[in-house]
Motif scaffolding. Sequence first.
Motif, PDB file in Angstrom:
ATOM      1  N   ILE A  26       0.905  -1.181   0.124  1.00 57.98           N
ATOM      2  CA  ILE A  26      -0.003  -0.132  -0.077  1.00 57.98           C
ATOM      3  C   ILE A  26       0.927   1.210  -0.014  1.00 57.98           C
ATOM      4  N   SER A  27       0.932   1.957  -1.126  1.00 60.27           N
ATOM      5  CA  SER A  27       1.929   3.046  -1.270  1.00 60.27           C
ATOM      6  C   SER A  27       0.978   4.264  -1.006  1.00 60.27           C
ATOM      7  N   ARG A  28      -0.178   4.094  -0.809  1.00 64.35           N
ATOM      8  CA  ARG A  28      -1.222   5.476  -0.609  1.00 64.35           C
ATOM      9  C   ARG A  28      -0.525   6.453   0.596  1.00 64.35           C
ATOM     10  N   GLN A  29      -0.566   7.705   0.214  1.00 64.96           N
ATOM     11  CA  GLN A  29      -0.384   8.809   1.052  1.00 64.96           C
ATOM     12  C   GLN A  29      -1.465   9.734   0.985  1.00 64.96           C
ATOM     13  N   GLU A  30      -2.036   9.963   2.020  1.00 66.96           N
ATOM     14  CA  GLU A  30      -2.908  11.335   2.157  1.00 66.96           C
ATOM     15  C   GLU A  30      -2.269  12.477   2.404  1.00 66.96           C
ATOM     16  N   VAL A  31      -2.141  13.252   1.607  1.00 62.77           N
ATOM     17  CA  VAL A  31      -1.283  14.407   1.742  1.00 62.77           C
ATOM     18  C   VAL A  31      -2.302  15.679   1.953  1.00 62.77           C
ATOM     19  N   SER A  32      -1.837  16.545   2.794  1.00 65.54           N
ATOM     20  CA  SER A  32      -2.621  17.712   3.404  1.00 65.54           C
ATOM     21  C   SER A  32      -1.991  18.890   3.163  1.00 65.54           C
ATOM     22  N   ALA A  33      -0.687  18.657   3.192  1.00 66.65           N
ATOM     23  CA  ALA A  33       0.136  19.841   2.960  1.00 66.65           C
ATOM     24  C   ALA A  33       1.481  19.735   2.194  1.00 66.65           C
ATOM     25  N   CYS A  34       1.925  20.690   1.674  1.00 67.28           N
ATOM     26  CA  CYS A  34       3.164  20.370   0.663  1.00 67.28           C
ATOM     27  C   CYS A  34       4.040  21.646   0.767  1.00 67.28           C
ATOM     28  N   TRP A  35       5.357  21.478   0.806  1.00 66.70           N
ATOM     29  CA  TRP A  35       6.313  22.439   0.690  1.00 66.70           C
ATOM     30  C   TRP A  35       6.391  23.108  -0.566  1.00 66.70           C
ATOM     31  N   ARG A  36       6.466  24.202  -0.675  1.00 63.53           N
ATOM     32  CA  ARG A  36       6.828  25.169  -2.025  1.00 63.53           C
ATOM     33  C   ARG A  36       7.716  26.279  -1.626  1.00 63.53           C
ATOM     34  N   LEU A 128      30.121   3.271  -3.908  1.00 65.30           N
ATOM     35  CA  LEU A 128      30.134   3.463  -5.325  1.00 65.30           C
ATOM     36  C   LEU A 128      31.119   4.829  -5.357  1.00 65.30           C
ATOM     37  N   GLY A 129      31.610   5.339  -4.200  1.00 65.82           N
ATOM     38  CA  GLY A 129      32.493   6.279  -4.445  1.00 65.82           C
ATOM     39  C   GLY A 129      31.646   7.763  -4.225  1.00 65.82           C
ATOM     40  N   ALA A 130      30.467   7.753  -4.022  1.00 67.22           N
ATOM     41  CA  ALA A 130      29.831   9.010  -3.745  1.00 67.22           C
ATOM     42  C   ALA A 130      30.166   9.585  -2.678  1.00 67.22           C
ATOM     43  N   GLU A 131      30.048  11.183  -2.640  1.00 66.84           N
ATOM     44  CA  GLU A 131      30.068  11.781  -1.378  1.00 66.84           C
ATOM     45  C   GLU A 131      28.916  12.166  -0.594  1.00 66.84           C
ATOM     46  N   ARG A 132      27.938  12.395  -1.515  1.00 60.79           N
ATOM     47  CA  ARG A 132      26.592  12.598  -1.215  1.00 60.79           C
ATOM     48  C   ARG A 132      25.377  11.911  -1.801  1.00 60.79           C
ATOM     49  N   LEU A 133      24.443  11.776  -1.155  1.00 59.42           N
ATOM     50  CA  LEU A 133      23.152  11.078  -1.620  1.00 59.42           C
ATOM     51  C   LEU A 133      22.289  12.170  -2.089  1.00 59.42           C
ATOM     52  N   TYR A 134      21.718  12.111  -3.310  1.00 68.47           N
ATOM     53  CA  TYR A 134      20.811  13.030  -3.990  1.00 68.47           C
ATOM     54  C   TYR A 134      19.426  12.576  -3.789  1.00 68.47           C
ATOM     55  N   ILE A 135      18.362  13.452  -3.317  1.00 69.98           N
ATOM     56  CA  ILE A 135      16.910  12.868  -3.163  1.00 69.98           C
ATOM     57  C   ILE A 135      16.116  13.951  -3.960  1.00 69.98           C
ATOM     58  N   SER A 136      15.103  13.689  -4.929  1.00 81.12           N
ATOM     59  CA  SER A 136      14.344  14.341  -5.644  1.00 81.12           C
ATOM     60  C   SER A 136      12.896  13.829  -4.756  1.00 81.12           C
ATOM     61  N   ALA A 137      12.559  14.737  -3.595  1.00 80.82           N
ATOM     62  CA  ALA A 137      11.617  13.974  -2.937  1.00 80.82           C
ATOM     63  C   ALA A 137      10.314  14.891  -2.912  1.00 80.82           C
ATOM     64  N   HIS A 138       9.407  13.947  -2.947  1.00 86.94           N
ATOM     65  CA  HIS A 138       8.039  14.260  -2.719  1.00 86.94           C
ATOM     66  C   HIS A 138       7.745  15.427  -1.827  1.00 86.94           C
ATOM     67  N   SER A 139       7.070  16.505  -2.003  1.00 86.03           N
ATOM     68  CA  SER A 139       7.055  17.600  -1.285  1.00 86.03           C
ATOM     69  C   SER A 139       5.809  17.768  -0.138  1.00 86.03           C
ATOM     70  N   ALA A 140       5.391  16.355   0.173  1.00 82.40           N
ATOM     71  CA  ALA A 140       4.305  16.314   1.111  1.00 82.40           C
ATOM     72  C   ALA A 140       4.993  16.652   2.500  1.00 82.40           C
ATOM     73  N   ARG A 141       4.584  17.064   3.735  1.00 85.50           N
ATOM     74  CA  ARG A 141       5.065  17.422   4.817  1.00 85.50           C
ATOM     75  C   ARG A 141       5.639  16.121   5.555  1.00 85.50           C
ATOM     76  N   GLU A 142       5.165  15.102   5.520  1.00 82.44           N
ATOM     77  CA  GLU A 142       5.262  13.873   6.245  1.00 82.44           C
ATOM     78  C   GLU A 142       6.739  13.531   5.540  1.00 82.44           C
ATOM     79  N   THR A 143       6.610  13.552   4.157  1.00 80.61           N
ATOM     80  CA  THR A 143       7.875  12.807   3.664  1.00 80.61           C
ATOM     81  C   THR A 143       9.217  13.810   3.648  1.00 80.61           C
ATOM     82  N   ILE A 144       8.947  15.013   3.678  1.00 78.92           N
ATOM     83  CA  ILE A 144      10.196  16.074   3.946  1.00 78.92           C
ATOM     84  C   ILE A 144      10.521  15.753   5.506  1.00 78.92           C
ATOM     85  N   ALA A 145       9.631  15.669   6.463  1.00 79.24           N
ATOM     86  CA  ALA A 145       9.947  15.422   7.638  1.00 79.24           C
ATOM     87  C   ALA A 145      10.804  14.299   7.922  1.00 79.24           C
TER      88      ALA A 145
END
Length: 185
Positions: A26-36, A128-145
């Motif tokens: 179940i990947s469903r996410q009820e979104v109520s607020a997003c960061w912009r 893999l030799g990376a210095e940083r992990l890059y994330i293009s993250a869904h802007s939902a409040r819970e995801t960013i938290a």
Amino acid sequence: MMKENGVICGRLSEENFTLASLDGFISRQEVSACWRKRDGQWVLLPIAYTDDCAPAASAVLEALRAGSSAFGAWTDGQLAGFAILDRERFGSRAQYVGLAELHVSQPLRGQGIGRALFRLACREARALGAERLYISAHSARETIAAYRAFGCVEAEEINWTLAKREPCDVQLEYVLEGGGAGDIG
């Protein structure tokens, strides 16, 4: 494979991930607020909708066949979550590896499964030799938290290919050589 709090985590492969692996996920996410971003500042806006954002099992298998690294978490023999890491490095110094997907089945969120998968992705990115992990993250409040709790911050360099593909996403990064509160790898 590693076991933690009744959750088994390990590398995904075509032997342990099939077209049926996401049945019941179940990947469903009820979104109520997003960061912009407004006038250069991040603001939380009341944006409500239901998101069903996990890729199809065929897309996960395609990523595996294309050479992406992927990790899964299982509880009671069922897939509880998964993460996909792109192996190609990018950035001005090839310092980034992208976390393409990170999903936990809705009834199992908040139990540390996402953190365990993030930890595995960080270890792989370091290998893999990376210095940083890059994330293009869904802007939902819970995801960013969640990503902030892992120690992610706004990306210093923007991957414009990803940002243009998902213009409402928040571009984040995680410094892999850590030591901070979010250094879970």
